[in-house]
Design a protein around this motif. Structure first.
Motif, mmCIF file in Angstrom:
data_model
loop_
_atom_site.group_PDB
_atom_site.id
_atom_site.type_symbol
_atom_site.label_atom_id
_atom_site.label_comp_id
_atom_site.label_asym_id
_atom_site.label_seq_id
_atom_site.Cartn_x
_atom_site.Cartn_y
_atom_site.Cartn_z
ATOM 1 N N ASP A 45 0.793 -1.240 0.000
ATOM 2 C CA ASP A 45 0.000 0.000 0.000
ATOM 3 C C ASP A 45 0.821 1.284 0.000
ATOM 4 O O ASP A 45 0.286 2.359 0.231
ATOM 5 N N SER A 46 2.142 1.199 -0.245
ATOM 6 C CA SER A 46 2.930 2.413 -0.449
ATOM 7 C C SER A 46 2.768 2.819 -1.920
ATOM 8 O O SER A 46 2.316 2.020 -2.747
ATOM 9 N N ASP A 47 3.125 4.042 -2.243
ATOM 10 C CA ASP A 47 3.007 4.490 -3.640
ATOM 11 C C ASP A 47 3.796 3.596 -4.601
ATOM 12 O O ASP A 47 3.259 3.171 -5.628
ATOM 13 N N PRO A 48 5.078 3.270 -4.289
ATOM 14 C CA PRO A 48 5.797 2.392 -5.223
ATOM 15 C C PRO A 48 5.140 1.016 -5.362
ATOM 16 O O PRO A 48 5.034 0.478 -6.463
ATOM 17 N N SER A 49 4.676 0.454 -4.258
ATOM 18 C CA SER A 49 4.024 -0.862 -4.307
ATOM 19 C C SER A 49 2.751 -0.813 -5.144
ATOM 20 O O SER A 49 2.506 -1.703 -5.967
ATOM 21 N N ASP A 50 1.947 0.217 -4.953
ATOM 22 C CA ASP A 50 0.704 0.342 -5.723
ATOM 23 C C ASP A 50 1.000 0.508 -7.216
ATOM 24 O O ASP A 50 0.307 -0.060 -8.061
ATOM 25 N N THR A 51 2.029 1.282 -7.546
ATOM 26 C CA THR A 51 2.390 1.475 -8.950
ATOM 27 C C THR A 51 2.902 0.179 -9.562
ATOM 28 O O THR A 51 2.524 -0.186 -10.679
ATOM 29 N N VAL A 52 3.744 -0.536 -8.827
ATOM 30 C CA VAL A 52 4.258 -1.812 -9.319
ATOM 31 C C VAL A 52 3.121 -2.804 -9.511
ATOM 32 O O VAL A 52 3.123 -3.577 -10.472
ATOM 33 N N ALA A 53 2.129 -2.782 -8.644
ATOM 34 C CA ALA A 53 0.981 -3.688 -8.787
ATOM 35 C C ALA A 53 0.308 -3.492 -10.144
ATOM 36 O O ALA A 53 -0.005 -4.456 -10.840
ATOM 37 N N VAL A 54 0.117 -2.239 -10.535
ATOM 38 C CA VAL A 54 -0.521 -1.951 -11.827
ATOM 39 C C VAL A 54 0.411 -2.339 -12.974
ATOM 40 O O VAL A 54 -0.012 -2.979 -13.942
ATOM 41 N N LEU A 55 1.690 -1.976 -12.871
ATOM 42 C CA LEU A 55 2.626 -2.276 -13.957
ATOM 43 C C LEU A 55 2.765 -3.786 -14.182
ATOM 44 O O LEU A 55 2.698 -4.260 -15.316
ATOM 45 N N VAL A 56 2.950 -4.546 -13.109
ATOM 46 C CA VAL A 56 3.082 -6.000 -13.249
ATOM 47 C C VAL A 56 1.788 -6.597 -13.777
ATOM 48 O O VAL A 56 1.808 -7.454 -14.669
#
Length: 146
Positions: A45-56
């Protein structure tokens, strides 16, 4: 005589996993990517984690939808360095290639698909399509962390 400038230790972490070229494999790739990031100190739920979730999710879905070759898996590699997180999704299909960065068409407003690379282009710091050592291609997306 010049004094040496102390340098910060460089730690690069790499995670690589193959997945079945199925919708279930794409979901599993996203879940394992987030779990691995959390283990490396990038919290859920951090910004990088949320962004990686969408990218992956988008890159894995593209691999199973457009890059699928029956009987062959696709591969996810995450590389974390102090400044950058790199996501690479490799499939074995050679004849179908995604558009290049900057050439991704906007889907019609009511289209039910076609937004994956639009999201990648919007969220990634940079991305590209690369040749693989074997058959197929790799789509690489990078996220600047600083």
């Amino acid at each position: 005589m010049h004094a040496l400038t102390p340098q910060q230790p460089l730690t690069v972490r790499v995670f690589t996993q193959r997945f079945s070229a199925t919708r279930r494999g794409a979901r599993l790739a996203r879940h394992l990517a987030l779990h691995q990031l959390h283990a490396w100190g990038v919290p859920y739920d951090s910004d990088p984690s949320d962004t990686v979730a969408v990218l992956v999710a988008e890159l894995a879905t593209n691999a199973v939808t457009h890059g699928r070759v029956p009987g062959r898996d696709y591969e996810l590699t995450l590389t974390l360095s102090p400044d950058t997180l790199r996501i690479e999704v490799s499939d074995t299909r050679t004849e179908q290639r995604p558009p290049r960065p900057g050439d991704v068409p906007q889907p019609p407003a009511l289209a039910e698909s076609g937004r994956g690379l639009v999201l990648v282009e919007a969220l990634a710091s940079r991305w590209e399509v690369l040749e693989r050592g074997g058959p197929g291609k790799t789509v690489r997306a990078e996220l600047d962390l600083r």
